[in-house]
Enzyme design. Structure first.
Site, PDB file in Angstrom:
ATOM      1  N   CYS A   1       1.063  -1.112  -0.054  1.00  0.00           N
ATOM      2  CA  CYS A   1      -0.086   0.207   0.047  1.00  0.00           C
ATOM      3  C   CYS A   1       0.987   1.315  -0.105  1.00  0.00           C
ATOM      4  O   CYS A   1       1.984   1.155   0.096  1.00  0.00           O
ATOM      5  CB  CYS A   1      -0.787   0.002   1.186  1.00  0.00           C
ATOM      6  SG  CYS A   1      -1.960  -1.410   1.290  1.00  0.00           S
TER       7      CYS A   1
ATOM      8  N   GLY B   1      -0.941   0.746  -4.753  1.00  0.00           N
ATOM      9  CA  GLY B   1      -2.159   0.082  -4.605  1.00  0.00           C
ATOM     10  C   GLY B   1      -3.329   0.765  -5.344  1.00  0.00           C
ATOM     11  O   GLY B   1      -3.318   1.932  -5.475  1.00  0.00           O
TER      12      GLY B   1
ATOM     13  N   ASN C   1       0.923  -0.202   5.725  1.00  0.00           N
ATOM     14  CA  ASN C   1       1.521  -0.637   4.663  1.00  0.00           C
ATOM     15  C   ASN C   1       2.404  -2.042   5.053  1.00  0.00           C
ATOM     16  O   ASN C   1       3.079  -1.839   6.115  1.00  0.00           O
ATOM     17  CB  ASN C   1       2.319   0.288   3.940  1.00  0.00           C
ATOM     18  CG  ASN C   1       3.147  -0.528   2.907  1.00  0.00           C
ATOM     19  OD1 ASN C   1       2.800  -1.602   2.298  1.00  0.00           O
ATOM     20  ND2 ASN C   1       4.290  -0.032   2.251  1.00  0.00           N
ATOM     21  N   GLY C   2       1.894  -2.832   5.041  1.00  0.00           N
ATOM     22  CA  GLY C   2       2.783  -4.183   5.494  1.00  0.00           C
ATOM     23  C   GLY C   2       1.653  -5.577   5.839  1.00  0.00           C
ATOM     24  O   GLY C   2       0.424  -5.530   5.173  1.00  0.00           O
TER      25      GLY C   2
ATOM     26  N   CYS D   1      12.835  -5.165   2.219  1.00  0.00           N
ATOM     27  CA  CYS D   1      12.217  -6.161   1.285  1.00  0.00           C
ATOM     28  C   CYS D   1      12.897  -6.104  -0.139  1.00  0.00           C
ATOM     29  O   CYS D   1      12.933  -4.544  -0.621  1.00  0.00           O
ATOM     30  CB  CYS D   1      10.748  -5.815   0.862  1.00  0.00           C
ATOM     31  SG  CYS D   1       9.923  -6.847  -0.330  1.00  0.00           S
TER      32      CYS D   1
ATOM     33  N   TYR E   1      10.824  -4.577  -8.294  1.00  0.00           N
ATOM     34  CA  TYR E   1       9.620  -4.162  -8.660  1.00  0.00           C
ATOM     35  C   TYR E   1       9.042  -3.150  -8.157  1.00  0.00           C
ATOM     36  O   TYR E   1       8.369  -2.160  -8.882  1.00  0.00           O
ATOM     37  CB  TYR E   1       8.829  -5.525  -9.003  1.00  0.00           C
ATOM     38  CG  TYR E   1       7.178  -5.370  -9.555  1.00  0.00           C
ATOM     39  CD1 TYR E   1       7.212  -5.225 -10.758  1.00  0.00           C
ATOM     40  CD2 TYR E   1       6.390  -5.253  -8.481  1.00  0.00           C
ATOM     41  CE1 TYR E   1       6.142  -5.097 -11.239  1.00  0.00           C
ATOM     42  CE2 TYR E   1       5.072  -5.128  -9.282  1.00  0.00           C
ATOM     43  CZ  TYR E   1       4.801  -5.042 -10.270  1.00  0.00           C
ATOM     44  OH  TYR E   1       3.771  -4.815 -10.955  1.00  0.00           O
TER      45      TYR E   1
ATOM     46  N   SER F   1       8.457  -2.107 -15.601  1.00  0.00           N
ATOM     47  CA  SER F   1       9.537  -2.706 -14.575  1.00  0.00           C
ATOM     48  C   SER F   1      10.585  -3.026 -15.178  1.00  0.00           C
ATOM     49  O   SER F   1      11.552  -3.455 -14.455  1.00  0.00           O
ATOM     50  CB  SER F   1       8.716  -3.621 -13.559  1.00  0.00           C
ATOM     51  OG  SER F   1       8.133  -4.680 -14.076  1.00  0.00           O
TER      52      SER F   1
ATOM     53  N   ASP G   1      12.899  -8.830 -18.503  1.00  0.00           N
ATOM     54  CA  ASP G   1      11.612  -8.779 -17.333  1.00  0.00           C
ATOM     55  C   ASP G   1      12.368  -8.714 -15.806  1.00  0.00           C
ATOM     56  O   ASP G   1      13.369  -9.255 -15.669  1.00  0.00           O
ATOM     57  CB  ASP G   1      10.721  -9.691 -17.524  1.00  0.00           C
ATOM     58  CG  ASP G   1       9.309  -9.092 -17.144  1.00  0.00           C
ATOM     59  OD1 ASP G   1       9.186  -8.178 -16.542  1.00  0.00           O
ATOM     60  OD2 ASP G   1       8.185  -9.875 -17.367  1.00  0.00           O
TER      61      ASP G   1
END
Length: 518
Positions: A42, A68, A144-145, A276, A282, A323, A385
């Site tokens: 988010c 999001g 967020n999480g 992360c 990404y 991406s 990619d």
């Protein structure tokens, strides 16, 4: 407000986190209550001290839309003794908010949220921010999480009489914060009960509070615009409103902003940072800085690392937008191969509601990216990619290239194969559905229909960031989870709780509220 007082203010107030200790770090006794305690991506944006807080938050969320796209919401306040104002709905930020909605959100402080669900379904009741009126006054929260002990905490709270309105794990945090403080314990103590990934924004009647879990899984940054403070999931949101980036919120930090300035608390036991890695690969926008490093630069270096590990003779390097753009650029530059956008992305894709069929599935793949056939006909093509998850979309891209007359097709991926579930905020499919768990590398290559296939290894991926290996969470690649997780945990755990309750209600021996009354 004075930035020079950011960590020095020890004034006591009657806000949510108004009482501070002489030291920012708690002692062992204060930590003991958390020491024994055994999915959503988010966007968060907050403003404190600006007359156009709602409008700034709107633009901040607009910059964070990529984090999001299911729902969006903003809550505003003018401070103590004024009512919180909120508007939220399903859809994109530009669909949820117009001039009329923003004009009603008066206030000098605001909290905004744009949501993609990883715990709790995509419904309006789960849209954030959540707002309550409790013994502590009005409170709002955006999260967020993903909490890994959500089910245990909700069981405990329900046994004590808590009534939940949503199936999102974020509401649990609000219930914990709303409970009265007993025996003089700190209002920070409830935060030590939650485990997992959480970057939070909490707004009370007097404060805006930014919280980052002690592992630092999800990003959160602090900025300044004139005399106002702003907090955002990514720094690209600061750029849009011309705010000055100050610093990242530190792992384990609770940053409290009020009329007297800022101060920091560190109520959690220190942990080895586990940011992360997929934020770099990404999720984050390429114009954001994470940990002081530009995301686009990292992705370009990942492409260089990939080229050094799996070089190939080719005529053209083609990214899968968006991406894969920067990794493909690095790959092309490293091997001195021409770089071209042969795939053109349609930026105006909405959800289709047609019934599934092979025709519709093919349409959904092709409508997102269209191939310029003249660029690839008769050429040896390298497709770059950021990741391959199930493999169906990647396979469709290769089919398009073959149909367009590509002489050779080589696939390069700027991260290692995904093999494990993420319980800290990324909504990956069931591990059994991940292509890397279904096939060997040779089988994947054959399934995709490519002449060669190469994944970047963990070491090269981390090396591209310029940071040590032990600063990242790599669990989705290697299964090494920084916190123990329940294998049964998934995004619909709260929905299953409701289904169990309905099943009990259907039984003959139903519980009654007034069983003793005649």
């Amino acid at each position: 407000m004075n930035l020079q007082n950011a960590r020095l203010n020890t004034r006591q107030s009657d806000g949510l986190f108004g009482v501070t200790r002489p030291s920012n770090r708690p002692d062992a006794e204060e930590m003991s209550d958390s020491a024994v305690l055994p999915q959503h991506e988010c966007g968060l944006f907050g403003v404190f001290g600006h007359p156009n807080a709602a409008v700034l938050t709107y633009y901040g969320l607009f910059a964070l839309q990529h984090r999001g796209q299911e729902s969006a919401g903003i809550v505003t306040s003018n401070g103590p003794r004024t009512s919180f104002l909120i508007h939220k709905d399903m859809g994109l930020v530009s669909q949820v908010f117009g001039q009329e909605e923003l004009a009603k959100l008066k206030g000098t402080r605001a909290l905004g949220h744009t949501r993609y669900s990883t715990t709790g379904t995509s419904t309006i009741k789960n849209a954030q921010p959540f707002v309550v009126d409790c013994i502590r006054g009005q409170m709002a929260i955006g999260h967020n999480g993903n909490l890994i002990n959500a089910d245990l905490l909700r069981d405990e709270l329900e046994r004590k009489g808590s009534i939940f309105q949503t199936t999102a794990d974020s509401e649990i945090i609000l219930h914990l914060l709303a409970q009265p403080v007993d025996n003089g314990s700190s209002a920070l103590a409830p935060l030590r009960r939650i485990e997992g990934a959480f970057s939070l924004l909490i707004m009370s009647e007097r404060e805006l509070i930014a919280v980052r879990d002690p592992f630092g899984w999800r990003p959160l940054s602090l900025g300044r615009l004139d005399d106002a403070y702003v907090v955002a999931s990514e720094t690209c949101a600061f750029d849009l409103i011309h705010a000055e980036f100050i610093r990242d919120i530190e792992p384990g930090e609770v940053l409290i902003i009020d009329e007297s300035g800022m101060r920091s608390e560190f109520p959690f036991q220190p942990q080895q940072p586990a940011f992360c890695m997929f934020e770099y690969v990404y999720f984050a926008r390429p114009d954001s800085k994470l940990g002081g490093v530009n995301v686009g630069k990292v992705r370009t270096e990942m492409g260089r690392e990939l080229a050094r590990r799996f070089p190939v003779e080719a005529d053209i390097v083609v990214p899968v937008p968006d991406s894969g753009n920067y990794a493909a650029l690095g790959f092309a530059e490293e091997l001195n191969i021409p770089y071209a956008h042969a795939f053109v992305r349609n930026h105006y894709i909405g959800r289709t509601f047609l019934q599934p069929s092979q025709l519709i599935r093919d349409f959904d793949v092709r409508v997102k990216l269209n191939l310029i056939k003249e660029m690839v006909a008769g050429k040896r093509v390298v497709v770059v990619d950021d990741s391959i998850v199930r493999g169906t979309t990647a396979r469709a891209r290769v089919v398009n290239l073959r149909e367009a007359g590509a002489k050779e097709v080589h696939m390069r991926v700027s991260c290692p194969p995904h093999r494990f579930a993420c319980h800290y905020g990324i909504d990956f499919p069931d591990p059994e559905k991940l292509i890397a768990n279904q096939m060997s590398m040779e089988e994947i290559c054959k399934y995709l229909g490519v002449d060669s296939l190469g994944y970047l290894d963990v070491e090269g991926m981390v090396r591209a960031t310029g940071k040590p290996l032990n600063r990242f969470c790599l669990a989705c690649f290697n299964g090494d989870y920084p916190l123990p997780v329940d294998p049964a945990l998934d995004k619909f755990i709260m929905e299953r709780r409701e289904q169990r309750a309905k099943a009990l209600a259907d039984q003959e021996a139903q519980p009654t509220l007034f069983t003793d009354l005649k």
